[in-house]
Design a protein around this motif. Sequence first.
Motif, PDB file in Angstrom:
ATOM      1  N   ASP A 110      -7.075   7.540  -0.091  1.00 22.84           N
ATOM      2  CA  ASP A 110      -9.190   6.631   0.673  1.00 22.84           C
ATOM      3  C   ASP A 110      -9.291   5.406  -1.028  1.00 22.84           C
ATOM      4  OD1 ASP A 110      -8.806   7.862   2.342  1.00 22.84           O
ATOM      5  OD2 ASP A 110     -10.832   9.692   1.997  1.00 22.84           O
ATOM      6  N   GLU A 111      -8.856   6.084  -1.803  1.00 25.84           N
ATOM      7  CA  GLU A 111      -9.083   4.975  -3.060  1.00 25.84           C
ATOM      8  C   GLU A 111      -9.107   4.068  -3.133  1.00 25.84           C
ATOM      9  OE1 GLU A 111      -7.977   8.195  -5.458  1.00 25.84           O
ATOM     10  OE2 GLU A 111      -8.253   8.100  -3.411  1.00 25.84           O
ATOM     11  N   VAL A 112      -7.327   3.739  -2.544  1.00 22.92           N
ATOM     12  CA  VAL A 112      -6.288   2.537  -2.040  1.00 22.92           C
ATOM     13  C   VAL A 112      -7.031   1.846  -1.382  1.00 22.92           C
ATOM     14  CG1 VAL A 112      -4.378   1.969  -2.324  1.00 22.92           C
ATOM     15  CG2 VAL A 112      -4.908   3.644  -3.425  1.00 22.92           C
ATOM     16  N   TRP A 113      -6.877   2.551   0.118  1.00 21.52           N
ATOM     17  CA  TRP A 113      -7.737   1.764   1.310  1.00 21.52           C
ATOM     18  C   TRP A 113      -9.004   0.617   0.536  1.00 21.52           C
ATOM     19  CZ3 TRP A 113      -4.962   1.187   4.706  1.00 21.52           C
ATOM     20  CH2 TRP A 113      -3.564   1.813   5.173  1.00 21.52           C
ATOM     21  N   GLN A 114      -9.632   1.170  -0.142  1.00 16.16           N
ATOM     22  CA  GLN A 114     -10.889   0.621  -0.308  1.00 16.16           C
ATOM     23  C   GLN A 114     -10.797  -0.289  -1.443  1.00 16.16           C
ATOM     24  OE1 GLN A 114     -13.528   3.912  -2.178  1.00 16.16           O
ATOM     25  NE2 GLN A 114     -13.632   5.185  -0.310  1.00 16.16           N
ATOM     26  N   LEU A 115      -9.782   0.002  -2.426  1.00 13.42           N
ATOM     27  CA  LEU A 115      -9.426  -1.089  -3.006  1.00 13.42           C
ATOM     28  C   LEU A 115      -8.537  -1.975  -2.376  1.00 13.42           C
ATOM     29  CD1 LEU A 115      -7.611   0.405  -6.164  1.00 13.42           C
ATOM     30  CD2 LEU A 115      -9.677  -0.711  -5.454  1.00 13.42           C
TER      31      LEU A 115
ATOM     32  N   LEU B  47       8.107   8.467  12.288  1.00 10.99           N
ATOM     33  CA  LEU B  47       7.855   7.367  12.442  1.00 10.99           C
ATOM     34  C   LEU B  47       6.184   7.106  12.704  1.00 10.99           C
ATOM     35  CD1 LEU B  47       8.814   3.797  12.155  1.00 10.99           C
ATOM     36  CD2 LEU B  47       9.572   3.934  13.985  1.00 10.99           C
ATOM     37  N   SER B  48       5.333   7.828  14.231  1.00 10.00           N
ATOM     38  CA  SER B  48       3.915   7.875  14.302  1.00 10.00           C
ATOM     39  C   SER B  48       3.339   7.620  13.308  1.00 10.00           C
ATOM     40  CB  SER B  48       3.680   8.254  15.383  1.00 10.00           C
ATOM     41  OG  SER B  48       4.062   9.951  14.765  1.00 10.00           O
ATOM     42  N   GLN B  49       3.562   8.273  12.171  1.00  9.25           N
ATOM     43  CA  GLN B  49       2.156   8.403  11.479  1.00  9.25           C
ATOM     44  C   GLN B  49       2.338   6.866  10.416  1.00  9.25           C
ATOM     45  OE1 GLN B  49       0.693  10.545  10.243  1.00  9.25           O
ATOM     46  NE2 GLN B  49      -0.397   9.418   8.846  1.00  9.25           N
ATOM     47  N   LEU B  50       3.356   6.828   9.807  1.00 13.11           N
ATOM     48  CA  LEU B  50       3.880   5.013   9.223  1.00 13.11           C
ATOM     49  C   LEU B  50       3.103   4.181   9.829  1.00 13.11           C
ATOM     50  CD1 LEU B  50       6.782   5.350   7.185  1.00 13.11           C
ATOM     51  CD2 LEU B  50       4.628   5.541   6.686  1.00 13.11           C
TER      52      LEU B  50
ATOM     53  N   ALA C 135       3.482   9.760  -0.342  1.00 13.97           N
ATOM     54  CA  ALA C 135       2.197  10.586   0.580  1.00 13.97           C
ATOM     55  C   ALA C 135       2.149   9.505   0.856  1.00 13.97           C
ATOM     56  CB  ALA C 135       1.006  10.945  -0.194  1.00 13.97           C
ATOM     57  N   PRO C 136       0.664   9.763   1.904  1.00 14.10           N
ATOM     58  CA  PRO C 136      -0.208   9.278   2.858  1.00 14.10           C
ATOM     59  C   PRO C 136      -1.012   7.828   1.824  1.00 14.10           C
ATOM     60  CG  PRO C 136      -0.601  10.610   3.799  1.00 14.10           C
ATOM     61  CD  PRO C 136       0.249  11.094   2.355  1.00 14.10           C
ATOM     62  N   VAL C 137      -0.977   6.630   2.050  1.00 12.00           N
ATOM     63  CA  VAL C 137      -1.975   6.107   1.185  1.00 12.00           C
ATOM     64  C   VAL C 137      -3.456   6.638   0.921  1.00 12.00           C
ATOM     65  CG1 VAL C 137      -3.729   3.555   1.499  1.00 12.00           C
ATOM     66  CG2 VAL C 137      -1.490   3.658   2.331  1.00 12.00           C
TER      67      VAL C 137
ATOM     68  N   LEU D 132       0.754  -0.965  -0.484  1.00 11.95           N
ATOM     69  CA  LEU D 132      -0.422   0.248   0.160  1.00 11.95           C
ATOM     70  C   LEU D 132       0.798   1.412   0.003  1.00 11.95           C
ATOM     71  CD1 LEU D 132      -2.636  -1.230   2.494  1.00 11.95           C
ATOM     72  CD2 LEU D 132      -2.785  -1.030   0.612  1.00 11.95           C
ATOM     73  N   ALA D 133       0.154   2.113  -1.101  1.00 12.58           N
ATOM     74  CA  ALA D 133       1.300   3.251  -1.059  1.00 12.58           C
ATOM     75  C   ALA D 133       0.241   4.669  -1.292  1.00 12.58           C
ATOM     76  CB  ALA D 133       2.326   3.297  -1.271  1.00 12.58           C
ATOM     77  N   GLY D 134       1.322   5.811  -1.516  1.00 12.23           N
ATOM     78  CA  GLY D 134       0.367   7.224  -1.535  1.00 12.23           C
ATOM     79  C   GLY D 134       1.226   6.513  -3.075  1.00 12.23           C
ATOM     80  N   TYR D 135       0.153   7.965  -3.955  1.00 11.84           N
ATOM     81  CA  TYR D 135       0.753   8.803  -5.151  1.00 11.84           C
ATOM     82  C   TYR D 135       0.679   9.942  -5.624  1.00 11.84           C
ATOM     83  CZ  TYR D 135      -4.160   9.236  -5.768  1.00 11.84           C
ATOM     84  OH  TYR D 135      -5.897   9.372  -5.881  1.00 11.84           O
ATOM     85  N   ALA D 136       1.258  10.481  -6.450  1.00  8.46           N
ATOM     86  CA  ALA D 136       1.263  12.155  -6.549  1.00  8.46           C
ATOM     87  C   ALA D 136      -0.135  12.002  -8.012  1.00  8.46           C
ATOM     88  CB  ALA D 136       1.857  12.537  -6.920  1.00  8.46           C
ATOM     89  N   LEU D 137      -0.732  13.142  -7.862  1.00  9.46           N
ATOM     90  CA  LEU D 137      -1.767  13.264  -9.382  1.00  9.46           C
ATOM     91  C   LEU D 137      -1.026  14.656  -9.904  1.00  9.46           C
ATOM     92  CD1 LEU D 137      -4.087  13.007 -10.778  1.00  9.46           C
ATOM     93  CD2 LEU D 137      -5.306  14.620  -9.243  1.00  9.46           C
ATOM     94  N   ASP D 138      -0.513  14.261 -11.284  1.00  8.41           N
ATOM     95  CA  ASP D 138       0.129  15.183 -12.426  1.00  8.41           C
ATOM     96  C   ASP D 138      -1.396  15.816 -13.149  1.00  8.41           C
ATOM     97  OD1 ASP D 138       0.735  16.907 -13.843  1.00  8.41           O
ATOM     98  OD2 ASP D 138       2.825  15.346 -14.816  1.00  8.41           O
ATOM     99  N   GLU D 139      -1.512  17.142 -12.650  1.00 13.16           N
ATOM    100  CA  GLU D 139      -2.775  17.445 -13.386  1.00 13.16           C
ATOM    101  C   GLU D 139      -2.756  18.547 -14.816  1.00 13.16           C
ATOM    102  OE1 GLU D 139      -6.081  17.820 -10.636  1.00 13.16           O
ATOM    103  OE2 GLU D 139      -4.907  18.261  -9.396  1.00 13.16           O
ATOM    104  N   HIS D 140      -1.101  18.544 -14.497  1.00 11.89           N
ATOM    105  CA  HIS D 140      -0.981  19.856 -15.512  1.00 11.89           C
ATOM    106  C   HIS D 140      -0.295  18.788 -17.044  1.00 11.89           C
ATOM    107  CE1 HIS D 140      -0.334  22.818 -13.132  1.00 11.89           C
ATOM    108  NE2 HIS D 140      -0.037  21.879 -11.545  1.00 11.89           N
TER     109      HIS D 140
END
Length: 297
Positions: A244-249, A273-276, A240-242, A220-228
């Motif tokens: 919501d849609e990845v948690w649902q999947l 570390l506490s965040q992870l 980035a944090p995981v 599980l991981a986070g992604y970046a959105l490139d809107e440009h």
Amino acid sequence: MLKHTLAAAQTEGHVPSGFATRTGISLKPRYYEDILAQRPEVGFFEIHAENYLSAGGPARYYLDLIRQYYDISVHGVGLSLGGDEPLDVAHLERVAALVERIEPAMFSEHLAWSRHQNSFLNDLLPVPYTPERLQVLCEHVDQVQTRLKRQILIENPSSYVEFHSSAMPETEFIHELAQRTGCGLLLDINNVEVSCFNHGHNPYQYLLDFPMRAVQQIHLAGYALDEHAALALKIDSHDAPVADEVWQLYQYALQRIGDCPTLIERDGQLPELSQLLKEAQQADQIRANAQELRHAN
């Protein structure tokens, strides 16, 4: 072709009994001292093999300390299994020496290529899904499994282009790879979200078609959105944090597969570390809920 089963790996002591009970997180130098001081309740730590190939130095020193208390999973990023050139045997030998030294719970690599002639490209590049490329990939996976004397896991890719020459869907290609080589699979849920968004596919259908019986680890991981860009793209950034849609999947995948060792993968913009650990606890709760639902049904 070699079919080194998980049962055989367990018999040989490669998979510690506690590996699957709690979610793991990426091991980064920023966290070395905190881990040793706090001894957090986490299932395992995962390292990138290529960061730990030296004969000495701080990385090896801290890994040796941390592995006294935690299971370790090794994730390779440089074997270039999907390339059409022979594997770099010298590099494979260095990876094998690491695996033999630390005896990780699991070893995984990517369905990708990153080397051309004498140049190493700092990326995980996609492959066309053709019978010819499948044959080459199977030979490379067999070579690695034979050298490491264990089953390895292959991760589904994140991608931003598709090849006109592809003759089969990605899920079928991965299924054939697992069938022919006996390798296991690492299901990266974030990669599913990223690739399906970029190519206009349904991620739930992708998971429905995926060969879940071969899955032995989840990322599980986070992604970046490139809107440009000309068309919006999701980038597999691991910074980035995981989402919501990845948690649902993830919840949907667990409904199909049952419980599975899981990793929170983070490589950039590293938080405390506490965040992870909070994300790992969230994954543990989802896993527990999924198990309760399965037993109830």
